[in-house]
Design a protein around this motif. Structure first.
Motif, PDB file in Angstrom:
ATOM      1  N   CYS A 144       0.845  -0.982  -0.246  1.00 29.04           N
ATOM      2  CA  CYS A 144      -0.018   0.356   0.148  1.00 29.04           C
ATOM      3  C   CYS A 144       0.832   1.471   0.005  1.00 29.04           C
ATOM      4  O   CYS A 144       0.218   2.056  -0.787  1.00 29.04           O
ATOM      5  N   VAL A 145       1.798   1.518   0.938  1.00 28.34           N
ATOM      6  CA  VAL A 145       2.862   2.708   1.476  1.00 28.34           C
ATOM      7  C   VAL A 145       3.473   2.106  -0.341  1.00 28.34           C
ATOM      8  O   VAL A 145       3.668   3.189  -1.110  1.00 28.34           O
ATOM      9  N   SER A 146       4.124   1.527  -0.819  1.00 29.08           N
ATOM     10  CA  SER A 146       5.121   1.529  -1.704  1.00 29.08           C
ATOM     11  C   SER A 146       3.953   2.189  -3.661  1.00 29.08           C
ATOM     12  O   SER A 146       4.869   2.175  -4.319  1.00 29.08           O
ATOM     13  N   VAL A 147       2.883   1.626  -3.420  1.00 27.56           N
ATOM     14  CA  VAL A 147       2.160   2.181  -4.547  1.00 27.56           C
ATOM     15  C   VAL A 147       1.700   3.219  -4.771  1.00 27.56           C
ATOM     16  O   VAL A 147       2.550   4.621  -5.558  1.00 27.56           O
ATOM     17  N   ALA A 148       1.808   3.908  -3.169  1.00 28.36           N
ATOM     18  CA  ALA A 148       1.256   5.323  -3.435  1.00 28.36           C
ATOM     19  C   ALA A 148       2.592   6.204  -3.589  1.00 28.36           C
ATOM     20  O   ALA A 148       2.437   6.823  -4.163  1.00 28.36           O
ATOM     21  N   ARG A 149       3.830   5.856  -2.961  1.00 28.37           N
ATOM     22  CA  ARG A 149       5.633   6.443  -3.304  1.00 28.37           C
ATOM     23  C   ARG A 149       5.477   6.531  -4.813  1.00 28.37           C
ATOM     24  O   ARG A 149       5.924   6.834  -5.726  1.00 28.37           O
ATOM     25  N   LEU A 150       4.348   5.070  -6.207  1.00 28.99           N
ATOM     26  CA  LEU A 150       4.754   4.832  -7.014  1.00 28.99           C
ATOM     27  C   LEU A 150       4.804   6.063  -8.277  1.00 28.99           C
ATOM     28  O   LEU A 150       5.235   6.455  -8.747  1.00 28.99           O
ATOM     29  N   LEU A 151       2.829   6.411  -7.621  1.00 30.13           N
ATOM     30  CA  LEU A 151       2.519   7.240  -8.333  1.00 30.13           C
ATOM     31  C   LEU A 151       2.543   8.218  -7.548  1.00 30.13           C
ATOM     32  O   LEU A 151       2.802   9.255  -8.864  1.00 30.13           O
TER      33      LEU A 151
END
Length: 328
Positions: free
Chosen positions: A182-189
């Motif tokens: 969840c954290v990774s995808v928010a940072r990715l976007l």
């Protein structure tokens, strides 16, 4: 030339999912597997048609015929066995989360600085599925206007008390297991790091690991929010809102293996279905890692990125325990 892989342990994810995908790789082959039990290693090797079986991790690391190691051990063993593999000159693909804490991750960042010839990467396989290239292209081309919000849900039900995820000393809990996505995808976007966050956390009364976490993350250019849980019905979804439209990613982390992945571009009065062809993100991940090793090229994701993800996870845990906002 093909990269020769060794697998550290007969972990469920390795023998039931990742190894078969790696065996389809264009640029690598799985040549050895290790377990703390020789017979277990031999059974896995026979089942998966792997040439060598070792009764200890150290034996596998000493094999000069192995170029790279996949480390799917329980979370608390990611750091020591990755460092050990590097000492033996092996490249390492580490199952997520890279370590249990940001302090541990920093040790790997420093180890990679000392050994720049070795490739080390956290295995967030979802980032290699083509649906995420499609999503990022839509955002970059302005299909939703300025990105403002990313909301993520990832949950499943795990009642097995023997699973390491129920043991705090082994790096258990839902935050490290699925909250890391969840954290990774928010940072990715958002392409930035959050500046502060607030979280709520529910602990399992018996095991004392977190089983339900919800968090709000403030980014310089928008807001991220998520819920992750390990005592809840299975669910996964990413909802991305811009100023003019939204994107729904139906199966963001475990896309279907038997049909295309589906993305919905939602406008005020219309919706557009985008189908992304089937792909094995574990195979694509193995290929990307192997190519970087073969060509001595940069990896698509660095250990510094993994360290930054763990800094956020540490702060979420702190906020959940203190019930206060935490600045990063």
């Amino acid at each position: 030339m093909r990269i020769r892989w060794g697998i550290l342990s007969t972990a469920h994810i390795a023998v039931n999912r990742v190894i078969a995908a790696m065996q389809k790789s264009q640029y690598g082959e799985v040549v050895a597997i290790a377990s703390r039990d020789q017979h277990r290693a031999e059974r896995a090797a026979k089942r998966l048609a792997i040439a060598k079986a070792y009764g200890s991790y150290e034996e596998l690391l000493q094999d000069p015929q192995i170029d790279a190691v996949y480390n799917p051990l329980p979370n608390h063993l990611h750091l020591p066995w990755t460092l050990a593999a590097m000492e033996h000159g092996k490249h390492v693909l580490i199952e997520k989360p890279m370590t249990c804490t940001a302090a541990e991750a920093l040790q790997l960042v420093q180890a990679c600085e000392r050994r720049p010839n070795l490739k080390v990467m956290e295995a967030f396989m979802y980032r290699f599925h083509p649906q995420w290239e499609q999503v990022r292209t839509l955002i970059s081309q302005g299909a939703i206007g300025a990105l403002r919000s990313v909301h993520v849900w990832f949950s499943y039900f795990n009642s097995n008390p023997d699973d390491y995820r129920h043991h705090p000393q082994m790096g258990g809990g839902g935050l490290l297991d699925v909250g890391c996505y969840c954290v990774s995808v928010a940072r990715l976007l958002f392409k930035k790091e959050p500046v502060r966050l607030s979280a709520m956390m529910e602990l399992d009364p018996r095991s004392q690991v977190d089983r339900h976490v919800s968090a709000l993350l403030e980014f310089p250019n928008g807001m991220g929010s998520f819920t992750c849980a390990t005592h809840m019905a299975f669910g996964q979804q990413v909802l991305i809102h811009g100023e003019r439209a939204a994107i729904l990613v139906e199966a963001p982390f475990i896309p279907p293996a038997d049909r295309p992945a589906r993305i919905i571009l939602k406008r005020e009065k219309t919706g557009e279905e985008i189908l992304v062809p089937q792909a094995d993100h574990y195979t694509l991940q193995a290929d990307a890692f192997s190519r970087a090793v073969m060509k001595n090229a940069p990896l698509p994701w660095t250990v510094t990125d993994a360290w930054n993800n763990l800094r956020v996870l540490d702060a979420i845990k702190q906020s959940g325990e203190t019930k206060a906002w935490v600045a990063l």
